[in-house]
Scaffold this motif. Structure first.
Motif, short mmCIF file in Angstrom:
data_model
loop_
_atom_site.label_atom_id
_atom_site.label_comp_id
_atom_site.label_asym_id
_atom_site.label_seq_id
_atom_site.Cartn_x
_atom_site.Cartn_y
_atom_site.Cartn_z
N LEU A 26 15.70 9.63 -6.96
CA LEU A 26 16.21 10.80 -6.16
C LEU A 26 17.41 11.44 -7.28
O LEU A 26 17.36 12.56 -7.03
CB LEU A 26 17.17 9.93 -5.05
CG LEU A 26 16.31 9.76 -3.90
CD1 LEU A 26 17.20 9.05 -2.76
CD2 LEU A 26 15.75 10.84 -3.21
N LEU A 27 18.06 10.67 -8.21
CA LEU A 27 19.02 11.56 -9.19
C LEU A 27 18.18 12.67 -9.94
O LEU A 27 18.48 13.55 -10.19
CB LEU A 27 19.70 10.55 -10.06
CG LEU A 27 21.00 9.72 -9.34
CD1 LEU A 27 21.27 8.76 -10.27
CD2 LEU A 27 21.90 10.83 -9.11
N ALA A 28 17.02 12.07 -10.35
CA ALA A 28 16.11 13.00 -11.18
C ALA A 28 15.55 14.09 -10.25
O ALA A 28 15.97 15.28 -10.75
CB ALA A 28 15.01 12.14 -11.64
N PHE A 43 17.73 -5.84 -7.81
CA PHE A 43 18.35 -4.43 -7.62
C PHE A 43 17.91 -3.60 -8.83
O PHE A 43 17.88 -2.41 -8.19
CB PHE A 43 19.86 -4.89 -8.24
CG PHE A 43 20.81 -3.82 -8.65
CD1 PHE A 43 21.37 -2.80 -7.30
CD2 PHE A 43 20.97 -3.18 -9.71
CE1 PHE A 43 22.32 -1.92 -7.48
CE2 PHE A 43 21.85 -2.03 -10.11
CZ PHE A 43 22.39 -1.34 -8.66
N MET A 44 17.72 -4.08 -9.94
CA MET A 44 17.15 -3.13 -10.81
C MET A 44 15.54 -2.62 -10.41
O MET A 44 15.27 -1.20 -10.26
CB MET A 44 17.02 -3.56 -12.35
CG MET A 44 18.38 -3.75 -13.10
SD MET A 44 19.29 -2.21 -12.87
CE MET A 44 18.31 -1.22 -14.06
N ALA A 45 14.84 -3.53 -9.84
CA ALA A 45 13.46 -3.17 -9.70
C ALA A 45 13.36 -2.25 -8.26
O ALA A 45 12.33 -1.24 -8.23
CB ALA A 45 12.80 -4.45 -9.32
N VAL A 46 14.42 -2.29 -7.48
CA VAL A 46 14.02 -1.54 -6.22
C VAL A 46 15.36 -0.64 -6.04
O VAL A 46 14.95 0.63 -5.97
CB VAL A 46 14.08 -2.67 -5.04
CG1 VAL A 46 14.15 -1.83 -3.47
CG2 VAL A 46 12.83 -3.64 -5.07
N SER A 47 16.75 -1.27 -5.87
CA SER A 47 17.63 -0.27 -5.57
C SER A 47 17.83 0.96 -6.63
O SER A 47 17.87 1.93 -6.67
CB SER A 47 19.05 -0.83 -5.52
OG SER A 47 18.88 -1.92 -4.47
N ALA A 48 17.91 0.30 -8.01
CA ALA A 48 18.02 1.26 -9.12
C ALA A 48 16.92 2.21 -9.42
O ALA A 48 17.20 3.26 -9.75
CB ALA A 48 18.41 0.60 -10.55
N THR A 49 15.68 1.79 -9.15
CA THR A 49 14.79 2.52 -9.38
C THR A 49 14.64 3.57 -8.40
O THR A 49 14.46 5.01 -8.56
CB THR A 49 13.36 1.77 -9.18
OG1 THR A 49 13.42 0.80 -10.30
CG2 THR A 49 12.29 2.69 -9.24
N ASP A 79 6.87 2.06 -16.33
CA ASP A 79 6.28 1.04 -15.81
C ASP A 79 6.94 0.89 -14.40
O ASP A 79 5.78 0.22 -13.62
CB ASP A 79 7.13 -0.27 -16.65
CG ASP A 79 6.19 -0.42 -17.86
OD1 ASP A 79 5.10 0.17 -17.93
OD2 ASP A 79 6.58 -1.13 -18.66
N PRO A 80 8.11 1.41 -14.06
CA PRO A 80 8.46 1.15 -12.64
C PRO A 80 7.35 1.71 -11.76
O PRO A 80 6.97 1.40 -10.59
CB PRO A 80 9.84 1.67 -12.43
CG PRO A 80 10.30 1.54 -13.81
CD PRO A 80 9.07 1.66 -14.73
N VAL A 81 7.04 2.95 -12.01
CA VAL A 81 6.07 3.75 -11.04
C VAL A 81 4.74 3.30 -11.27
O VAL A 81 4.11 2.96 -10.10
CB VAL A 81 6.04 5.29 -11.32
CG1 VAL A 81 4.81 5.80 -10.62
CG2 VAL A 81 7.33 5.95 -11.12
N ALA A 82 4.47 2.76 -12.43
CA ALA A 82 2.95 2.18 -12.44
C ALA A 82 2.69 0.93 -11.53
O ALA A 82 1.69 0.77 -11.02
CB ALA A 82 2.71 2.04 -13.95
#
Length: 742
Positions: free
Chosen positions: A681-683, A670-676, A460-463
């Motif tokens: 990058l972690l992945a 925060f979750m929609a932008v920073s955490a995503t 969902d976030p990428v979509a």
């Protein structure tokens, strides 16, 4: 083995299930694709991979149904063949052109010089005809024969420092050489002119060794600087020939920078096409954002004015005055974002620049006085192009606040290439989902793939970032952006159809894609990975360390890095979130340990990676360029150290604006932008560890928040599924065993 899983977020998904004749056709397509995939894999000397097969069949289904497909294909899947085989088959049998885009030059070369020719050759005997393939890049990536022949005036050498580097310049650094052997700018230009007499393509990437961007500017022009149909050497034009080949090809390979140009106002840079395959799709939105970002500084104004005077022969008094006034206004401005638009004084100063540039555009045209003068028409075109870019940027920034509600404006300072501090104003779109949806995906089938698309276990976030399946809390951006990169009028908000004006595809009863409803339906598919991540790798979170603060590195972090690297016997890729942190860690390890430690910036990146891969005890420390694209299988990389969760900087103007917009809409910014952003990058960073079935090692994250924070689970689910632990002694023992085994 990491198993496949699928996500279909569209309520009408069942409507796409074939029955009767549709089921027979689907079965036939699957059988054909499987057979062709086996041929291609066999030609490569490999064997069947289940994830690759699953991906190829899903791509074939998407091309048949017209729905968009997001495919996460882990390292080792062989995703290039997974999309190329069904794409080539579809392009030849259905007569629908396919455009394939990559983010990096390395993957573009791999697809164009190895994978795609192999697939084309392997499938040739089983298709009605061989597939025709072509490569397409931006205009300035090709040598301009008219400029080499003197059709443009020579560049002002001093002015070259005033102009920002062209997009992609970092992909073409000057060749590394020992001190005393490095070519001068003049020597590089001489070599370029000799090469111009030999090359059949004019493609910058065919020049080995390469040259610096300043040298390449001497023999190339941008699309806006090109004389077009009036050029006396049009029949010999390399970029025009490349575009002609692309218009006839079945499969066209390009890059995300070209997609960015197409998305931001110039769809005609790509040939008409029905299918868009985006590899390294996790980078697409950032590339489109970069292409849609404009910059204004006194230096760029002075550069445009200098060209107008020198090449156009016109006075620039009003523009010079406007530049001086702008300097007096912007230099005192604080760095950072302007949530309510430019301060009124700055907006009026930018408007004065706009008005002066508009006036100069009306007089920067060839006339009788320029006829017969060598390079006159080319010079006028260069001056006009620079002035048009300046006008469009100033017009965009000086717009009314209501028109700028989807635009992020900010002020930044930094050193130019001469080491002088300059103040720049920037404008970027708040979001690019609308651009991607309307300019790139509407009216065609999109296949988007990467090793990292499912963040936190969800597509969902990428979509949402691509304009697919938007939720109420999503930030929705504009569908067009004024762009000086375009030599054609701005896009109208809908993508160009890829099948001409036909309502029905020839030889079928299927409607042309331009006539099919754009429902935005999409499917997410994770085909897994052939690697056994829990057995091949350990994810160690240093929970005992303090939470990272403002300092680049704490003593506790440096102690932890030294202990881990020593246990691994070197063999460490250090991924840091800032240049300063990488530098501090590298200097500390050089003092404490008896292993070579390379630091990004010591040499060009490809040379550093080659040295890291060639000598097992060697360590390589660096920043964001190392988080993605570094591929070092084998014992040279047993340990990947990540200094902290890679959240965007709090003062990042675009991401902070996007987070604020999500929060204003009732979502979690925060979750929609920073955490995503951090999850992606972690992945990517953790994925540097296991690159083959034989690789073993540890990913060490020196940030306890990955285990202790509420968002930690979201981040961990985005990473490869390594065996997880917070036990330091277990990790050190594992590293020592690996080191002893060689």
């Amino acid at each position: 083995m990491h198993q496949a899983r699928t996500t279909d977020p569209t309520p009408a998904a069942a409507d796409g299930v074939p029955d009767g004749a549709g089921a027979d056709r689907a079965a036939g397509v699957h059988g054909s694709v499987e057979e062709l995939l086996d041929l291609a894999v066999g030609a490569l000397g490999g064997g069947r991979r289940e994830g690759q097969r699953t991906m190829a069949l899903a791509v074939a289904d998407a091309l048949e149904s017209g729905e968009h497909l997001l495919v996460q294909a882990g390292t080792g899947t062989g995703k290039s063949l997974g999309y190329l085989v069904p794409a080539v088959r579809h392009a030849v049998t259905e007569g629908e052109r396919v455009v394939v885009s990559t983010a990096t030059l390395a993957l573009q070369r791999q697809v164009m010089t190895r994978d795609l020719p192999l697939v084309t050759q392997a499938l040739a005997g089983r298709l009605p005809r061989p597939a025709d393939i072509a490569l397409l890049k931006g205009w300035h990536n090709y040598l301009c024969v008219h400029k080499v022949a003197g059709g443009y005036p020579e560049d002002d050498q001093g002015a070259l420092f005033d102009v920002p580097e062209r997009p992609g310049a970092a992909d073409h650094p000057a060749p590394a050489a020992d001190e005393g052997e490095r070519e001068t700018l003049g020597e590089q230009v001489v070599r370029l002119r000799e090469w111009a007499q030999e090359t059949d393509t004019g493609d910058r990437d065919d020049l080995v060794p390469g040259v610096a961007d300043r040298a390449w500017r001497q023999v190339s022009v941008t699309a806006m600087e090109c004389l077009g149909q009036t050029c006396p050497m049009l029949e010999e034009c390399f970029p025009d020939a490349a575009r002609a080949r692309a218009r006839e090809a079945d499969v066209v390979v390009t890059n995300h920078a070209m997609l960015g140009i197409a998305a931001t106002g110039s769809p005609n840079v790509l040939p008409e096409h029905d299918v868009l395959v985006v590899d390294e799709a996790h980078e697409l939105t950032d590339r489109v954002t970069a292409q849609a970002t404009a910059e204004l500084s006194v230096a760029t104004i002075e550069h445009a004015a200098r060209l107008a005077r020198r090449l156009g022969g016109v006075p620039t008094t009003d523009l010079d005055t406007a530049a001086q006034h702008l300097a007096s206004v912007v230099v005192p401005l604080p760095e950072g974002r302007f949530p309510d638009g430019l301060p009124e004084g700055a907006r009026l100063a930018v408007a004065a620049v706009r008005d002066a540039a508009r006036t100069l555009l009306t007089v920067l045209k060839p006339d009788a006085s320029t006829k017969g003068r060598a390079g006159a028409d080319g010079g006028i075109k260069m001056a006009n192009a620079a002035m048009l870019a300046l006008f469009e940027t100033a017009e965009r920034m000086a717009a009314d606040p209501e028109e700028l509600r989807h635009t992020v404006l900010w002020c930044a300072r930094g050193e130019d290439r001469r080491g002088q501090v300059t103040t720049r104003l920037h404008a970027a779109p708040l979001a690019v989902d609308g651009l991607v949806r309307t300019q790139l995906l509407a009216g065609r089938t999109g296949v988007l793939t990467s090793a990292t698309l499912a963040l936190g276990g969800s597509f969902d976030p990428v979509a949402r970032s691509l304009g697919l399946g938007a939720r109420p809390e999503a930030v929705t951006g504009p569908t067009s952006v004024p762009s000086a990169a375009s030599a054609t009028p701005a896009g109208s908000g809908t993508a160009t159809a890829g099948v001409g004006s036909a309502d029905v595809l020839p030889g079928t009863d299927r409607p042309a894609r331009s006539e099919r409803p754009d429902t935005g339906r999409w499917r997410g598919l994770d085909v897994g990975s052939p690697f056994d991540y829990p057995r091949q790798g350990i994810c160690y979170v240093a929970r005992r360390l303090p939470t990272p603060g403002r300092e680049p590195a704490t003593d506790a972090q440096l102690d932890e890095i030294a202990t881990l690297v020593e246990a691994a016997g070197g063999r460490t890729l250090g991924l840091f979130t800032s240049r300063r942190a990488a530098q501090v860690a590298a200097e500390a390890m050089r003092e404490r340990l008896d292993v070579p430690v390379l630091l990004q910036g010591d040499d060009q990146l490809p040379a550093l990676v080659a040295r890291f891969a060639a000598d097992e005890p060697t360590c390589l420390f660096g920043t964001l360029s190392l988080w993605q694209g570094v591929d070092v299988p084998g014992p040279a990389c047993r340990l990947v150290v990540i200094d902290r969760i890679p959240f965007p900087r709090p003062d990042d103007p675009v991401r902070s604006a996007r987070a604020d917009a999500v929060a204003a809409g009732g979502g979690n910014g925060f979750m929609a932008v920073s955490a995503t952003h951090a999850a992606l990058l972690l992945a990517q960073g953790a994925g540097r560890l296991v690159r083959s079935g034989e690789d073993r090692g540890v990913v060490a994250v020196l940030d306890p928040r990955l285990e202790t924070a509420r968002y930690g689970e979201f981040l961990r689910r985005s990473m490869p599924p390594f065996w997880r632990t917070t036990d330091r002694e277990v990790v050190l023992a594992a590293l020592r065993r690996l080191s002893a085994s060689g």
